[in-house]
Design a protein around this motif. Structure first.
Motif, PDB file in Angstrom:
ATOM      1  N   ASP A  30       0.815  -1.219   0.000  1.00 55.56           N
ATOM      2  CA  ASP A  30       0.000   0.000   0.000  1.00 55.56           C
ATOM      3  C   ASP A  30       0.852   1.274   0.000  1.00 55.56           C
ATOM      4  O   ASP A  30       0.325   2.359  -0.244  1.00 55.56           O
ATOM      5  CB  ASP A  30      -0.903   0.019   1.226  1.00 55.56           C
ATOM      6  CG  ASP A  30      -1.937  -1.086   1.206  1.00 55.56           C
ATOM      7  OD1 ASP A  30      -2.697  -1.215   2.175  1.00 55.56           O
ATOM      8  OD2 ASP A  30      -1.969  -1.834   0.209  1.00 55.56           O
ATOM      9  N   ASP A  31       2.113   1.189   0.293  1.00 53.77           N
ATOM     10  CA  ASP A  31       2.964   2.373   0.415  1.00 53.77           C
ATOM     11  C   ASP A  31       3.611   2.823  -0.890  1.00 53.77           C
ATOM     12  O   ASP A  31       4.330   3.823  -0.916  1.00 53.77           O
ATOM     13  CB  ASP A  31       4.081   2.123   1.430  1.00 53.77           C
ATOM     14  CG  ASP A  31       3.583   2.158   2.868  1.00 53.77           C
ATOM     15  OD1 ASP A  31       4.346   1.754   3.766  1.00 53.77           O
ATOM     16  OD2 ASP A  31       2.422   2.587   3.073  1.00 53.77           O
ATOM     17  N   TYR A  32       3.358   2.066  -1.970  1.00 50.48           N
ATOM     18  CA  TYR A  32       4.099   2.357  -3.204  1.00 50.48           C
ATOM     19  C   TYR A  32       3.203   2.324  -4.440  1.00 50.48           C
ATOM     20  O   TYR A  32       2.306   1.489  -4.559  1.00 50.48           O
ATOM     21  CB  TYR A  32       5.216   1.328  -3.407  1.00 50.48           C
ATOM     22  CG  TYR A  32       6.276   1.398  -2.338  1.00 50.48           C
ATOM     23  CD1 TYR A  32       6.172   0.617  -1.189  1.00 50.48           C
ATOM     24  CD2 TYR A  32       7.370   2.246  -2.473  1.00 50.48           C
ATOM     25  CE1 TYR A  32       7.134   0.679  -0.204  1.00 50.48           C
ATOM     26  CE2 TYR A  32       8.335   2.315  -1.498  1.00 50.48           C
ATOM     27  CZ  TYR A  32       8.207   1.521  -0.357  1.00 50.48           C
ATOM     28  OH  TYR A  32       9.170   1.589   0.620  1.00 50.48           O
ATOM     29  N   ILE A 100       9.494   4.731  -6.274  1.00 49.06           N
ATOM     30  CA  ILE A 100      10.002   5.140  -4.966  1.00 49.06           C
ATOM     31  C   ILE A 100       9.016   6.029  -4.233  1.00 49.06           C
ATOM     32  O   ILE A 100       9.228   6.363  -3.067  1.00 49.06           O
ATOM     33  CB  ILE A 100      11.374   5.844  -5.097  1.00 49.06           C
ATOM     34  CG1 ILE A 100      11.271   7.094  -5.966  1.00 49.06           C
ATOM     35  CG2 ILE A 100      12.407   4.878  -5.654  1.00 49.06           C
ATOM     36  CD1 ILE A 100      12.569   7.879  -6.067  1.00 49.06           C
ATOM     37  N   TYR A 101       7.919   6.411  -4.896  1.00 46.50           N
ATOM     38  CA  TYR A 101       6.892   7.250  -4.294  1.00 46.50           C
ATOM     39  C   TYR A 101       5.592   6.472  -4.106  1.00 46.50           C
ATOM     40  O   TYR A 101       5.357   5.463  -4.766  1.00 46.50           O
ATOM     41  CB  TYR A 101       6.597   8.472  -5.169  1.00 46.50           C
ATOM     42  CG  TYR A 101       7.821   9.243  -5.591  1.00 46.50           C
ATOM     43  CD1 TYR A 101       8.128   9.393  -6.942  1.00 46.50           C
ATOM     44  CD2 TYR A 101       8.687   9.820  -4.675  1.00 46.50           C
ATOM     45  CE1 TYR A 101       9.248  10.091  -7.357  1.00 46.50           C
ATOM     46  CE2 TYR A 101       9.808  10.518  -5.075  1.00 46.50           C
ATOM     47  CZ  TYR A 101      10.082  10.654  -6.420  1.00 46.50           C
ATOM     48  OH  TYR A 101      11.194  11.336  -6.823  1.00 46.50           O
ATOM     49  N   ARG A 102       4.725   7.021  -3.265  1.00 47.69           N
ATOM     50  CA  ARG A 102       3.401   6.445  -3.075  1.00 47.69           C
ATOM     51  C   ARG A 102       2.495   6.727  -4.290  1.00 47.69           C
ATOM     52  O   ARG A 102       1.625   5.937  -4.638  1.00 47.69           O
ATOM     53  CB  ARG A 102       2.776   7.021  -1.805  1.00 47.69           C
ATOM     54  CG  ARG A 102       1.513   6.337  -1.353  1.00 47.69           C
ATOM     55  CD  ARG A 102       0.988   7.021  -0.091  1.00 47.69           C
ATOM     56  NE  ARG A 102      -0.165   6.328   0.448  1.00 47.69           N
ATOM     57  CZ  ARG A 102      -0.098   5.397   1.394  1.00 47.69           C
ATOM     58  NH1 ARG A 102       1.063   5.051   1.887  1.00 47.69           N
ATOM     59  NH2 ARG A 102      -1.195   4.820   1.834  1.00 47.69           N
ATOM     60  N   GLU A 103       2.743   7.874  -4.909  1.00 44.17           N
ATOM     61  CA  GLU A 103       1.943   8.269  -6.066  1.00 44.17           C
ATOM     62  C   GLU A 103       2.798   8.227  -7.331  1.00 44.17           C
ATOM     63  O   GLU A 103       4.022   8.385  -7.292  1.00 44.17           O
ATOM     64  CB  GLU A 103       1.401   9.693  -5.888  1.00 44.17           C
ATOM     65  CG  GLU A 103       0.782   9.971  -4.536  1.00 44.17           C
ATOM     66  CD  GLU A 103      -0.342   9.008  -4.192  1.00 44.17           C
ATOM     67  OE1 GLU A 103      -0.515   8.688  -3.009  1.00 44.17           O
ATOM     68  OE2 GLU A 103      -1.045   8.564  -5.126  1.00 44.17           O
ATOM     69  N   TYR A 113      12.262   4.311 -10.108  1.00 42.85           N
ATOM     70  CA  TYR A 113      11.792   2.978  -9.731  1.00 42.85           C
ATOM     71  C   TYR A 113      12.975   2.197  -9.165  1.00 42.85           C
ATOM     72  O   TYR A 113      14.081   2.260  -9.734  1.00 42.85           O
ATOM     73  CB  TYR A 113      11.207   2.265 -10.945  1.00 42.85           C
ATOM     74  CG  TYR A 113       9.964   2.930 -11.504  1.00 42.85           C
ATOM     75  CD1 TYR A 113      10.070   4.008 -12.386  1.00 42.85           C
ATOM     76  CD2 TYR A 113       8.699   2.493 -11.146  1.00 42.85           C
ATOM     77  CE1 TYR A 113       8.926   4.632 -12.893  1.00 42.85           C
ATOM     78  CE2 TYR A 113       7.553   3.102 -11.657  1.00 42.85           C
ATOM     79  CZ  TYR A 113       7.677   4.166 -12.528  1.00 42.85           C
ATOM     80  OH  TYR A 113       6.544   4.777 -13.022  1.00 42.85           O
ATOM     81  N   ASP A 114      12.759   1.486  -8.055  1.00 36.30           N
ATOM     82  CA  ASP A 114      13.920   0.882  -7.399  1.00 36.30           C
ATOM     83  C   ASP A 114      13.992  -0.640  -7.467  1.00 36.30           C
ATOM     84  O   ASP A 114      15.089  -1.191  -7.478  1.00 36.30           O
ATOM     85  CB  ASP A 114      14.014   1.346  -5.937  1.00 36.30           C
ATOM     86  CG  ASP A 114      12.753   1.079  -5.123  1.00 36.30           C
ATOM     87  OD1 ASP A 114      12.747   1.440  -3.931  1.00 36.30           O
ATOM     88  OD2 ASP A 114      11.773   0.515  -5.663  1.00 36.30           O
ATOM     89  N   TYR A 115      12.892  -1.340  -7.507  1.00 39.02           N
ATOM     90  CA  TYR A 115      12.936  -2.803  -7.609  1.00 39.02           C
ATOM     91  C   TYR A 115      12.161  -3.249  -8.850  1.00 39.02           C
ATOM     92  O   TYR A 115      11.097  -2.711  -9.152  1.00 39.02           O
ATOM     93  CB  TYR A 115      12.347  -3.467  -6.357  1.00 39.02           C
ATOM     94  CG  TYR A 115      13.261  -3.363  -5.164  1.00 39.02           C
ATOM     95  CD1 TYR A 115      13.162  -2.289  -4.290  1.00 39.02           C
ATOM     96  CD2 TYR A 115      14.243  -4.321  -4.935  1.00 39.02           C
ATOM     97  CE1 TYR A 115      14.008  -2.178  -3.204  1.00 39.02           C
ATOM     98  CE2 TYR A 115      15.092  -4.220  -3.846  1.00 39.02           C
ATOM     99  CZ  TYR A 115      14.972  -3.143  -2.992  1.00 39.02           C
ATOM    100  OH  TYR A 115      15.830  -3.037  -1.923  1.00 39.02           O
ATOM    101  N   TRP A 116      12.735  -4.251  -9.517  1.00 42.72           N
ATOM    102  CA  TRP A 116      12.201  -4.709 -10.798  1.00 42.72           C
ATOM    103  C   TRP A 116      12.007  -6.221 -10.794  1.00 42.72           C
ATOM    104  O   TRP A 116      12.771  -6.952 -10.161  1.00 42.72           O
ATOM    105  CB  TRP A 116      13.175  -4.349 -11.933  1.00 42.72           C
ATOM    106  CG  TRP A 116      13.380  -2.886 -12.109  1.00 42.72           C
ATOM    107  CD1 TRP A 116      14.139  -2.065 -11.321  1.00 42.72           C
ATOM    108  CD2 TRP A 116      12.813  -2.042 -13.126  1.00 42.72           C
ATOM    109  NE1 TRP A 116      14.078  -0.774 -11.792  1.00 42.72           N
ATOM    110  CE2 TRP A 116      13.280  -0.737 -12.897  1.00 42.72           C
ATOM    111  CE3 TRP A 116      11.972  -2.287 -14.206  1.00 42.72           C
ATOM    112  CZ2 TRP A 116      12.906   0.332 -13.717  1.00 42.72           C
ATOM    113  CZ3 TRP A 116      11.626  -1.223 -15.020  1.00 42.72           C
ATOM    114  CH2 TRP A 116      12.084   0.068 -14.772  1.00 42.72           C
TER     115      TRP A 116
END
Length: 126
Positions: A30-32, A100-103, A113-116
């Motif tokens: 929910d945080d991303y 990296i943001y919630r929105e 973007y940090d994880y793929w």
């Protein structure tokens, strides 16, 4: 460790449909915001779509707008990409990624973007 796993790719004829899934784990979903990118060998990774966390707001590249629909199921920690009216130009490896943001704010750039995931191949035949 956050993980994203794509599935649902395959071979389809032009005009057909596919539904990609991105199952996530290892972080508070929910945080991303979550996005989809695609890449053809020899070309840069291209942003396709993004879905925000708090309000589910969605963003699309001009090339897929009206044909693709992104959605998220917070109960299943999963994001979907429904792809309709597929064209040979949609052929690519599709990657799910955590912003990296919630929105989303916009599709944005790769560095936001940090994880793929490992990617899933979509091939559209003419």
């Amino acid at each position: 460790e956050p993980q994203l796993v794509e599935s649902g790719g395959g071979l389809v004829q032009a005009g057909g449909s596919l539904r990609l899934s991105c199952r996530t784990s290892g972080f508070t979903f929910d945080d991303y915001a979550i996005g989809w990118f695609r890449q053809v060998p020899g070309k840069e990774r291209e942003g396709v779509s993004c879905v925000s966390s708090s309000d589910g707001k969605t963003y699309y590249s001009d090339s897929v707008k009206g044909r693709f629909t992104i959605s998220r199921d917070n109960a299943k920690n999963t994001v979907y990409l429904q792809m309709n009216s597929l064209e040979p130009e949609d052929t690519a490896a599709y990657y799910c990624t955590r912003k990296i943001y919630r929105e989303c704010y916009a599709l944005g750039y790769v560095y936001e973007y940090d994880y793929w995931g490992q990617g899933t191949q979509v091939t559209v035949s003419s």
